[in-house]
Design an enzyme around this catalytic site. Sequence first.
Site, PDB file in Angstrom:
ATOM      1  N   CYS A 279      53.647  43.839  46.573  1.00  0.00           N
ATOM      2  CA  CYS A 279      54.156  42.523  46.802  1.00  0.00           C
ATOM      3  C   CYS A 279      54.151  42.677  48.659  1.00  0.00           C
ATOM      4  O   CYS A 279      54.236  43.702  49.403  1.00  0.00           O
ATOM      5  CB  CYS A 279      55.601  42.406  46.373  1.00  0.00           C
ATOM      6  SG  CYS A 279      55.647  42.222  44.620  1.00  0.00           S
TER       7      CYS A 279
ATOM      8  N   GLN B 219      44.228  34.422  33.563  1.00  0.00           N
ATOM      9  CA  GLN B 219      45.168  34.375  34.630  1.00  0.00           C
ATOM     10  C   GLN B 219      46.471  35.150  34.347  1.00  0.00           C
ATOM     11  O   GLN B 219      46.838  35.256  33.053  1.00  0.00           O
ATOM     12  CB  GLN B 219      45.634  32.807  34.806  1.00  0.00           C
ATOM     13  CG  GLN B 219      44.534  31.883  35.119  1.00  0.00           C
ATOM     14  CD  GLN B 219      43.900  32.209  36.524  1.00  0.00           C
ATOM     15  OE1 GLN B 219      44.562  32.867  37.416  1.00  0.00           O
ATOM     16  NE2 GLN B 219      42.807  31.557  36.735  1.00  0.00           N
TER      17      GLN B 219
ATOM     18  N   GLU C 148      28.646  32.175  32.651  1.00  0.00           N
ATOM     19  CA  GLU C 148      29.409  33.437  32.830  1.00  0.00           C
ATOM     20  C   GLU C 148      28.408  34.594  32.438  1.00  0.00           C
ATOM     21  O   GLU C 148      27.721  34.725  32.008  1.00  0.00           O
ATOM     22  CB  GLU C 148      30.571  33.163  31.823  1.00  0.00           C
ATOM     23  CG  GLU C 148      31.230  34.386  31.427  1.00  0.00           C
ATOM     24  CD  GLU C 148      32.013  35.127  32.760  1.00  0.00           C
ATOM     25  OE1 GLU C 148      32.644  34.427  33.416  1.00  0.00           O
ATOM     26  OE2 GLU C 148      31.739  36.143  33.064  1.00  0.00           O
TER      27      GLU C 148
ATOM     28  N   CYS D 193      40.911  31.515  44.149  1.00  0.00           N
ATOM     29  CA  CYS D 193      42.084  32.405  44.312  1.00  0.00           C
ATOM     30  C   CYS D 193      42.280  33.028  45.933  1.00  0.00           C
ATOM     31  O   CYS D 193      43.169  33.698  46.174  1.00  0.00           O
ATOM     32  CB  CYS D 193      42.028  33.386  43.389  1.00  0.00           C
ATOM     33  SG  CYS D 193      40.607  34.632  43.414  1.00  0.00           S
TER      34      CYS D 193
HETATM   35  C1  LIG Z   1      38.315  33.928  38.384  1.00  0.00           C
HETATM   36  S1  LIG Z   1      37.510  34.237  36.808  1.00  0.00           S
HETATM   37  C2  LIG Z   1      37.264  32.720  36.136  1.00  0.00           C
HETATM   38  C3  LIG Z   1      37.466  32.383  34.656  1.00  0.00           C
HETATM   39  C4  LIG Z   1      37.994  31.272  33.940  1.00  0.00           C
HETATM   40  N1  LIG Z   1      37.440  30.007  34.782  1.00  0.00           N
HETATM   41  C5  LIG Z   1      39.492  31.058  33.308  1.00  0.00           C
HETATM   42  O1  LIG Z   1      39.894  29.893  33.907  1.00  0.00           O
HETATM   43  O2  LIG Z   1      39.854  32.074  32.867  1.00  0.00           O
HETATM   44  C6  LIG Z   1      35.856  34.336  37.341  1.00  0.00           C
HETATM   45  C7  LIG Z   1      34.864  34.588  36.225  1.00  0.00           C
HETATM   46  O3  LIG Z   1      33.589  34.730  36.842  1.00  0.00           O
HETATM   47  C8  LIG Z   1      32.674  35.672  36.166  1.00  0.00           C
HETATM   48  N2  LIG Z   1      31.810  36.085  37.307  1.00  0.00           N
HETATM   49  C9  LIG Z   1      31.632  36.997  38.325  1.00  0.00           C
HETATM   50  N3  LIG Z   1      30.373  36.756  38.839  1.00  0.00           N
HETATM   51  C10 LIG Z   1      29.763  35.930  38.236  1.00  0.00           C
HETATM   52  C11 LIG Z   1      28.515  35.317  38.388  1.00  0.00           C
HETATM   53  N4  LIG Z   1      27.678  36.012  39.481  1.00  0.00           N
HETATM   54  N5  LIG Z   1      27.960  34.582  37.723  1.00  0.00           N
HETATM   55  C12 LIG Z   1      28.586  34.343  36.351  1.00  0.00           C
HETATM   56  N6  LIG Z   1      29.947  34.492  36.454  1.00  0.00           N
HETATM   57  C13 LIG Z   1      30.461  35.722  37.048  1.00  0.00           C
HETATM   58  C14 LIG Z   1      33.586  36.817  35.722  1.00  0.00           C
HETATM   59  O4  LIG Z   1      33.320  37.667  34.885  1.00  0.00           O
HETATM   60  C15 LIG Z   1      35.010  35.929  35.643  1.00  0.00           C
HETATM   61  O5  LIG Z   1      34.841  35.827  34.186  1.00  0.00           O
END
Ligand SMILES: C[S@@+](CC[C@H](N)C(=O)[O-])C[C@H]1O[C@@H](n2cnc3c(N)ncnc32)[C@H](O)[C@@H]1O
Length: 414
Positions: free
Chosen positions: A88, A247, A300, A371
């Site tokens: 934190c 999340q 994804e 994020c």
């Molecule tokens: C911040 S999370 C977002 C997930 C989703 N939008 C949600 O709200 O739950 C980012 C996602 O991007 C995927 N990821 C990371 N690098 C990637 C890439 N180069 N191409 C496709 N997906 C990717 C990760 O596996 C993860 O599921």
Amino acid sequence: MAERGPLLGATLELDVGTVAHGGSCVARHEGRAVFVRHALPGERVRALVTEDRGGGYCFADAVEVLAASPERVEPPCPYAGPGRCGGCDWQHASAPAQRDLKASVVREQFTRLAHLDVSDLLEGVEELPGGLLGWRTRNVYAVDRGGHPGLRRHRSHEIEPIDRCLIGAEHVGNAAALGDTWAGLSGIEVARGTEEDTTLLAHRPGPGRQSRGRRPPDRVRVVTGPSTLHHRALGRDFEVEAGGFWQVHPAAADAFARALLDTVQPEPGETAVDLYCGAGALTAALAVAVGASGSVVGIESSVRAVADATANLADLPQASVRLERVTPTVLAALDVAPDVVVLDPPRAGAGREVMTALLALHPRTVGYVACDPAALARDVATAVTSGWRLSALRAFDAFPMTHHVECVARLDPA
Ligand SMILES: C[S@@+](CC[C@H](N)C(=O)[O-])C[C@H]1O[C@@H](n2cnc3c(N)ncnc32)[C@H](O)[C@@H]1O
């Protein structure tokens, strides 16, 4: 291990200035910037320099407050404080002050990295329900050489032994596993779903050594509990691999999906692309909005997330998910012409090439869930260079007590 510099170990009396990205505030000492943790803007503190690499800046911890901000509060967590747990950053700030600090950081990142003044777009950082404590539905605890779990100290490999993490949700922050020893593991992870279903995962150091860069990712396996956790958002049920992305704030998936729909306003019959779609939370929201006459394609790279998303979207035939990395090549070869592109990339953001490629699809609008405001600001700067404009920006306190803040932005052709 901190590197040696002229101020390392010195105690300085400092007037604390504005907040910086990452959970510290900026002070100045003999022309150098000092990033001070455990301080608040406007305070006068005595600060111990914890890291000095001899450049234009160094890092310090406020060890004594000589003149306190009216926003200073007693940290509720006994492990928060100089040299202690690094999880934190703002335990010593009131809830409104935490949100104001984050809003300042978002504005400052846009000014510095995108040369954009977002004061008129960003009203402030919005609160999610549930308060400052007991919200984290996933914690990864580091394990020390003796097998005892704890949390890492700030910018350190040292571990602060803890018996409870106050920002952790019930069964996560007070996981029974914190009382056990875990010899041979690099960490333990505790995750729970919307119900009280809780999974304990073991982290072992990844296979082999890399010649450069970060160490390989941990190998993660379920020790106890379900391999899939149940989450509820937007009135829908989602089943997600226990170690997979969801999340961490229980109200976040819902809040971000609603903010995204509010901003990109998908119309029935439209086509949307959801980049980095994970287990399909935003894909589902888009698919419901565009209806049976529209379509949504999620992209994804995680095999397991694609399997989860495919199952989670089974009742929405207008939605499909592709197992692919989001790359300029994949985007250029896309066989759909999206009206709306949504992206929710990992912390590093999409990057210049991906941003350029997705804008070249000529959607009517782009919705961006981010994020890290720094990565968002850099990607927005790329969009502005390509003739787009930032037309909406909201920010959410989805990570209370920490410096983290989530943004939802909209880009339109200028
Ligand atoms: C911040 S999370 C977002 C997930 C989703 N939008 C949600 O709200 O739950 C980012 C996602 O991007 C995927 N990821 C990371 N690098 C990637 C890439 N180069 N191409 C496709 N997906 C990717 C990760 O596996 C993860 O599921």
